[in-house]
Design an enzyme around this catalytic site. Sequence first.
Site, PDB file in Angstrom:
ATOM      1  N   GLY A  83     -40.858 -49.632 -43.428  1.00 46.24           N
ATOM      2  CA  GLY A  83     -42.135 -50.684 -43.202  1.00 46.24           C
ATOM      3  C   GLY A  83     -43.347 -49.825 -42.808  1.00 46.24           C
ATOM      4  O   GLY A  83     -44.264 -50.525 -43.105  1.00 46.24           O
ATOM      5  N   ALA A 212     -35.997 -53.811 -44.693  1.00 44.64           N
ATOM      6  CA  ALA A 212     -34.613 -54.177 -45.077  1.00 44.64           C
ATOM      7  C   ALA A 212     -33.805 -54.199 -43.774  1.00 44.64           C
ATOM      8  O   ALA A 212     -32.900 -55.150 -43.483  1.00 44.64           O
ATOM      9  CB  ALA A 212     -33.779 -53.428 -46.193  1.00 44.64           C
ATOM     10  N   CYS A 337     -41.229 -47.364 -31.384  1.00 43.96           N
ATOM     11  CA  CYS A 337     -42.148 -46.258 -31.659  1.00 43.96           C
ATOM     12  C   CYS A 337     -42.914 -45.843 -30.392  1.00 43.96           C
ATOM     13  O   CYS A 337     -43.554 -44.658 -30.672  1.00 43.96           O
ATOM     14  CB  CYS A 337     -42.871 -46.813 -32.659  1.00 43.96           C
ATOM     15  SG  CYS A 337     -42.152 -47.238 -34.333  1.00 43.96           S
TER      16      CYS A 337
END
Length: 399
Positions: A83, A212, A337
């Site tokens: 992504g 996904a 992140c």
Amino acid sequence: MLYIAMTESKNGGKEIYMDHIAAAPVRREAAEAMAALLLDGFGNPQSVHGRGQAAAEVLGRAREQVAALVGAEAWDVIFTATGSEANNLALKGIAPARKKKSNRIIISAIEHHSIMNPAKTLAKDGYELVLLPVDSHGLVSPASLDAELAKGAAIVSIMHANTEIGTIEPVAELAAICRKADVPMHSDAWGTAGVVPVDMATLGVSALSIAAQNFGGPPGAAALILPKGTPARGMIEGGVQERGLRAGQENIPAIAGMGVAAELALKELESNAARVRPIRDALLRRLPAEIDRVIVTGHPEQRLPNHASFCVEYIEGEGMLLFLDQKGIRAASGSACTSKALKGSYVLEAIGVETALAQGSIVFTMGPENRPEDVDTIVSVMKPVVQRLREMSPIYKRK
């Protein structure tokens, strides 16, 4: 509905995994499709022989399955590895293609790092970066976007939902403002595709990023949905793959797994949301009611059905996560992140959460194996954990 089995906790009890936004189990159907291709499905889609054409058929089928998930055309799907790569391709592809019209990039103040950092990099190369503020629930104001677009823009990027606080943005309304100004709008739909209805025509966006692993597919497979008419330049050069925007041989097994997961996610969209929403609601209701000074973050209604987020006063989030982990409860503190970056959450800062309170953030994201009874366990385990951590806090002792 079959998924790869989860593990037990270290202490031998049942694991309660509620960090699906960061990493989710792969659907068994997707894994089986991938395994068959890994074992005997080799072939380059660019080759004209039988194996090459078989691989091309797998690629084409997956493109159709992924497109159907978001109401797009198969031609619109540009496969990427992650992504983050899709987000980078959107910004670094569309903005330079429109630089002659404007050098301004408009994003919200709570975008994911894979939007925020490329935008800052482009700003170093001469673009003007505009950060749209959000309200206390994390919503972007359509009026503020309209005002900024009066000055022009190369691209606007506003996420469909924020995965740290769960808020779903009014993307359709924002995209309509962009279309009126003739400015392409990209939306990061990492947290929504396969979780809530996502339809390109309904949203009206010019580009969309999905991955996904958020709907039962494998990590390492994602896509930028880029319909005809949206100008873009490629980032990875070397071949004609993915309309020349992303060179390199496609990862056919991972893409096939993504396609299978996308098809199943679309079929089960309503039932999955209906199953996890009561778990979310119970957490949002019970934790603030049964533990003192627990504050819900994000919008109370316009939020992901599988997402509950909080700030717990007088404690440090990482300590709370470690204690919960010892009891087999896997949760998160802010974005995956940023959790190891030793920095405060810019998302919580943007919605007005004080720095000290933001340190006690915790996020629960539900998935296929979670059950309503998990809430009882989480509440009962968190009560003594929070109390123990507060007893260790010098701030709490002085209150």
